[in-house]
Design an enzyme around this catalytic site. Structure first.
Site, PDB file in Angstrom:
ATOM      1  CE  LYS A   1     -13.612  -5.726   3.068  1.00 12.21           C
ATOM      2  NZ  LYS A   1     -12.633  -5.036   2.236  1.00 12.21           N
TER       3      LYS A   1
ATOM      4  NE  ARG B   1      -3.099  -7.272  -4.184  1.00 11.99           N
ATOM      5  CZ  ARG B   1      -3.855  -7.390  -3.107  1.00 11.99           C
ATOM      6  NH1 ARG B   1      -3.296  -7.639  -1.951  1.00 11.99           N
ATOM      7  NH2 ARG B   1      -5.163  -7.260  -3.188  1.00 11.99           N
TER       8      ARG B   1
ATOM      9  CG  HIS C   1      -1.916  -0.975   1.418  1.00  8.47           C
ATOM     10  ND1 HIS C   1      -2.053  -1.746   2.535  1.00  8.47           N
ATOM     11  CD2 HIS C   1      -2.941  -1.347   0.590  1.00  8.47           C
ATOM     12  CE1 HIS C   1      -3.099  -2.551   2.417  1.00  8.47           C
ATOM     13  NE2 HIS C   1      -3.660  -2.337   1.230  1.00  8.47           N
TER      14      HIS C   1
ATOM     15  CB  SER D   1      -4.330  -6.322   5.035  1.00  5.08           C
ATOM     16  OG  SER D   1      -4.085  -5.056   4.482  1.00  5.08           O
TER      17      SER D   1
HETATM   18  P1  ADP Z   1     -10.060  -2.955  -0.261  1.00  7.08           P
HETATM   19  O1  ADP Z   1     -10.853  -3.650   0.812  1.00  7.08           O
HETATM   20  O2  ADP Z   1     -10.677  -1.662  -0.710  1.00  7.08           O
HETATM   21  O3  ADP Z   1      -9.643  -3.822  -1.406  1.00  7.08           O
HETATM   22  P2  ADP Z   1      -7.264  -3.051   0.607  1.00  7.08           P
HETATM   23  O4  ADP Z   1      -6.655  -2.336   1.773  1.00  7.08           O
HETATM   24  O5  ADP Z   1      -7.237  -4.526   0.612  1.00  7.08           O
HETATM   25  O6  ADP Z   1      -8.736  -2.467   0.507  1.00  7.08           O
HETATM   26  O7  ADP Z   1      -6.568  -2.560  -0.732  1.00  7.08           O
HETATM   27  C1  ADP Z   1      -6.641  -1.239  -1.172  1.00  7.08           C
HETATM   28  C2  ADP Z   1      -6.060  -1.137  -2.565  1.00  7.08           C
HETATM   29  O8  ADP Z   1      -4.650  -1.392  -2.532  1.00  7.08           O
HETATM   30  C3  ADP Z   1      -6.642  -2.132  -3.577  1.00  7.08           C
HETATM   31  O9  ADP Z   1      -6.725  -1.504  -4.840  1.00  7.08           O
HETATM   32  C4  ADP Z   1      -5.618  -3.240  -3.602  1.00  7.08           C
HETATM   33  O10 ADP Z   1      -5.626  -3.938  -4.832  1.00  7.08           O
HETATM   34  C5  ADP Z   1      -4.334  -2.438  -3.439  1.00  7.08           C
HETATM   35  N1  ADP Z   1      -3.258  -3.238  -2.866  1.00  7.08           N
HETATM   36  C6  ADP Z   1      -3.313  -4.036  -1.782  1.00  7.08           C
HETATM   37  N2  ADP Z   1      -2.125  -4.641  -1.562  1.00  7.08           N
HETATM   38  C7  ADP Z   1      -1.297  -4.218  -2.547  1.00  7.08           C
HETATM   39  C8  ADP Z   1       0.069  -4.496  -2.902  1.00  7.08           C
HETATM   40  N3  ADP Z   1       0.804  -5.371  -2.225  1.00  7.08           N
HETATM   41  N4  ADP Z   1       0.589  -3.870  -3.983  1.00  7.08           N
HETATM   42  C9  ADP Z   1      -0.171  -3.027  -4.703  1.00  7.08           C
HETATM   43  N5  ADP Z   1      -1.463  -2.725  -4.452  1.00  7.08           N
HETATM   44  C10 ADP Z   1      -2.018  -3.316  -3.384  1.00  7.08           C
END
Ligand code: ADP
Length: 160
Positions: free
Chosen positions: A40, A92, A16, A130
């Site tokens: 969630k 990803r 992130h 996460s």
């Molecule tokens: P959500 O529940 O909205 O998907 P996340 O916190 O899981 O929230 O992810 C937020 C954004 O960050 C999403 O677009 C996700 O694809 C992206 N993301 C999560 N992990 C990574 C990573 N390792 N590299 C790049 N983008 C990521």
């Protein structure tokens, strides 16, 4: 131009943080949005997640261009209300693409004035989520390479 980066960030990972940093190189202002979804189950409260993101972005060279906020409701509406014409999402793998394509298309229908920008994950973060961090930490694994140093202790302590 202002961009909104919405997500759950439970917790923030280096994947992130990399997206935030890269977005801040492109856009004048990046607003990280913790979109509160009562359906969630999160490990960290919204307040904890805000503070964890603030601590982590403080180390970035372009930290002055980044802000953190929490919100409820449709992200396109939040984007519009703060004057952001773009939303950032990270991709990803193909599995992300399918979900992101559907969401971005729905958002386009709801508000055609807001564009979604996709940044692909750096190869070293392709596997990182996460959930992966939580799974590793819960089983006493080392997560120091996966979460920003300023929040490492806090994440580890919650998952012990
Ligand atoms: P959500 O529940 O909205 O998907 P996340 O916190 O899981 O929230 O992810 C937020 C954004 O960050 C999403 O677009 C996700 O694809 C992206 N993301 C999560 N992990 C990574 C990573 N390792 N590299 C790049 N983008 C990521």
């Amino acid at each position: 131009m202002k961009a909104l980066y919405p997500g759950t960030f439970d917790p923030l990972t280096n994947g992130h943080l990399d997206i935030i940093e890269r977005a801040a190189h492109i856009f004048d202002e990046v607003i990280v949005l913790i979109n509160h979804n009562p359906r969630k189950q999160c490990l960290f409260s919204v307040e904890e997640r805000i503070s964890m993101i603030q601590k982590s972005i403080a180390l970035l060279p372009n930290a002055n261009k980044i802000q953190v906020m929490a919100g409820k409701g449709l992200t396109v509406n939040i984007a519009e209300s703060i004057g952001a014409k773009t939303m950032i999402r990270g991709i990803r793998a193909v599995t992300d693409y399918e979900y992101e394509l559907a969401t971005a298309t729905a958002n386009m229908k709801i508000n055609p004035n807001i564009e979604t920008f996709f940044l692909i994950a750096r190869p070293e973060y392709t596997f990182l989520s996460s959930s992966t961090v939580k799974e590793i930490a819960m089983n006493d694994g080392d997560i120091s390479e996966f979460v920003p140093a300023p929040i490492l202790k806090q994440v580890e302590e919650r998952l012990k």
